[in-house]
Motif scaffolding. Structure first.
Motif, PDB file in Angstrom:
ATOM      1  N   ASP A  12     -25.276   0.755  36.824  1.00 30.05           N
ATOM      2  CA  ASP A  12     -24.269   1.786  37.013  1.00 30.05           C
ATOM      3  C   ASP A  12     -22.866   1.320  36.645  1.00 30.05           C
ATOM      4  N   PHE A  13     -22.708   0.022  36.321  1.00 29.83           N
ATOM      5  CA  PHE A  13     -21.385  -0.421  35.906  1.00 29.83           C
ATOM      6  C   PHE A  13     -20.975   0.352  34.653  1.00 29.83           C
ATOM      7  N   PRO A  14     -19.764   0.901  34.628  1.00 28.75           N
ATOM      8  CA  PRO A  14     -19.372   1.796  33.519  1.00 28.75           C
ATOM      9  C   PRO A  14     -19.039   1.063  32.227  1.00 28.75           C
ATOM     10  N   TRP A  15     -20.062   0.461  31.631  1.00 28.08           N
ATOM     11  CA  TRP A  15     -19.835  -0.190  30.349  1.00 28.08           C
ATOM     12  C   TRP A  15     -19.383   0.810  29.295  1.00 28.08           C
ATOM     13  N   TRP A  16     -19.865   2.055  29.414  1.00 25.11           N
ATOM     14  CA  TRP A  16     -19.459   3.087  28.454  1.00 25.11           C
ATOM     15  C   TRP A  16     -17.954   3.299  28.514  1.00 25.11           C
ATOM     16  N   LEU A  17     -17.403   3.204  29.734  1.00 23.10           N
ATOM     17  CA  LEU A  17     -15.965   3.403  29.894  1.00 23.10           C
ATOM     18  C   LEU A  17     -15.183   2.238  29.295  1.00 23.10           C
ATOM     19  N   VAL A  18     -15.730   1.026  29.437  1.00 21.13           N
ATOM     20  CA  VAL A  18     -15.093  -0.142  28.835  1.00 21.13           C
ATOM     21  C   VAL A  18     -15.057   0.012  27.314  1.00 21.13           C
ATOM     22  N   ALA A  19     -16.201   0.431  26.750  1.00 18.52           N
ATOM     23  CA  ALA A  19     -16.263   0.624  25.297  1.00 18.52           C
ATOM     24  C   ALA A  19     -15.326   1.738  24.851  1.00 18.52           C
ATOM     25  N   ALA A  20     -15.341   2.855  25.598  1.00 18.43           N
ATOM     26  CA  ALA A  20     -14.471   3.978  25.243  1.00 18.43           C
ATOM     27  C   ALA A  20     -13.005   3.591  25.376  1.00 18.43           C
ATOM     28  N   GLY A  21     -12.680   2.812  26.430  1.00 15.12           N
ATOM     29  CA  GLY A  21     -11.304   2.378  26.608  1.00 15.12           C
ATOM     30  C   GLY A  21     -10.837   1.465  25.490  1.00 15.12           C
ATOM     31  N   ALA A  22     -11.722   0.573  25.067  1.00 11.43           N
ATOM     32  CA  ALA A  22     -11.366  -0.332  23.968  1.00 11.43           C
ATOM     33  C   ALA A  22     -11.123   0.443  22.683  1.00 11.43           C
ATOM     34  N   ILE A  23     -11.997   1.417  22.406  1.00  9.17           N
ATOM     35  CA  ILE A  23     -11.821   2.240  21.210  1.00  9.17           C
ATOM     36  C   ILE A  23     -10.533   3.052  21.313  1.00  9.17           C
ATOM     37  N   GLY A  24     -10.278   3.584  22.509  1.00 13.88           N
ATOM     38  CA  GLY A  24      -9.067   4.377  22.700  1.00 13.88           C
ATOM     39  C   GLY A  24      -7.801   3.567  22.507  1.00 13.88           C
ATOM     40  N   ILE A  25      -7.802   2.333  23.028  1.00 14.47           N
ATOM     41  CA  ILE A  25      -6.627   1.469  22.856  1.00 14.47           C
ATOM     42  C   ILE A  25      -6.434   1.108  21.389  1.00 14.47           C
ATOM     43  N   ALA A  26      -7.547   0.788  20.714  1.00 15.29           N
ATOM     44  CA  ALA A  26      -7.463   0.462  19.285  1.00 15.29           C
ATOM     45  C   ALA A  26      -6.927   1.649  18.492  1.00 15.29           C
ATOM     46  N   ALA A  27      -7.379   2.847  18.849  1.00 20.35           N
ATOM     47  CA  ALA A  27      -6.898   4.050  18.163  1.00 20.35           C
ATOM     48  C   ALA A  27      -5.418   4.269  18.439  1.00 20.35           C
ATOM     49  N   ALA A  28      -4.985   4.034  19.678  1.00 22.95           N
ATOM     50  CA  ALA A  28      -3.569   4.200  20.022  1.00 22.95           C
ATOM     51  C   ALA A  28      -2.697   3.233  19.235  1.00 22.95           C
TER      52      ALA A  28
END
Length: 271
Positions: A12-28
């Motif tokens: 249940d650890f939100p690895w998807w959120l970690v991946a999405a956050g990394a992509i979001g930061i890279a996009a920003a």
């Protein structure tokens, strides 16, 4: 704790959120470093406020109308129940885009014609002017269409949540002499809200996405601003990538906020 439970906790650890956050930061970072992406974003921000306005106003109106329809569906009157069921089934059976076009180009002119007919005495007295179809803005036609469309879904959510409340508690409230309004406000609604919150929040997130449909009427939301910019600059990849990024920021942020609220309500209930 059994191994299966420990495994479930790790999973249940939100690895998807970690991946999405990394992509979001890279996009920003990419947006901040690029003049093209920055220019596109500054253009789309002008439509962001329209998107938020349409979403919030339409959802608030849809919630009020949906609650009214739900209460009709729970009425002791068979006629009112049938009216509510007719409304829900018919509206839910129409694609939102079709309903949007119908309200904009059929319903709005019909409303204006009806208003002018009803206000003939006032017009004759010089108190009001005849209403023109163009006076009914496309923005409010779009809001009205989304309100009607989503009210049918929200009505079913409210109905299910209210019916999930234990009948024994309602009977106990009656025995204590509480009025129908007091029973609903103090007993039924607080418990029903916990049940309806997840699907109700999901409908709000869906409204954020479906608000993009108003662009077909030329309403200057994010999607319409992107369409205009891309058609003039031919930068379709960059423009619609930014559109996707903005919508993901909105929907993922709302989804996380909704989950946090659900967890807090569960903790409060357990306490």
């Amino acid at each position: 704790m059994p191994p299966s439970h420990r495994t479930g906790t790790k999973a249940d650890f939100p690895w998807w959120l970690v991946a999405a956050g990394a992509i979001g930061i890279a996009a920003a970072v990419a947006i901040a470093a690029s003049d093209v992406y920055g220019q596109i974003l500054s253009t789309l921000v002008k439509g962001l406020w329209v998107t938020l306005f349409v979403t919030v106003v339409a959802f608030a109106l849809a919630s009020a109308l949906g609650l009214f329809i739900a209460l009709l569906g729970l009425s002791n009157s068979q006629i009112l129940r049938q009216i509510a069921r007719f409304y829900v089934e018919i509206i839910r059976g129409l694609p939102i885009l079709v309903l949007l076009f119908w309200i904009a180009f059929v319903g709005a002119p019909a409303f204006v014609a009806a208003w002018n007919w009803l206000s003939l005495p006032l017009q004759a007295a010089g108190l009001v002017e005849p209403m023109q179809v163009r006076d009914f803005s496309l923005l409010w036609r779009a809001i009205l269409a989304l309100t009607i469309a989503y009210s049918s879904f929200i009505a079913e959510i409210f109905r299910a949540g209210i019916q999930a409340v234990d009948v024994g508690q309602i009977e106990a409230a009656k025995a204590l002499g509480l009025s129908r309004y007091q029973r609903f406000r103090l007993i039924v609604w607080p418990q029903a809200f916990r049940t309806i919150l997840p699907p109700y929040g999901n409908d709000f997130i869906a409204m954020v996405k479906d608000s993009s449909l108003v662009s077909v009427l030329g309403v200057a939301d994010i999607t319409q601003m992107a369409k205009v910019y891309a058609s003039g600059s031919f930068r379709f990849f960059e423009t619609y990538s930014i559109v996707a990024y903005v919508y993901l920021l909105l929907t993922v942020g709302l989804s996380l906020g909704l989950r946090a609220l659900e967890r807090r309500m569960r903790r409060d209930r357990a306490a």
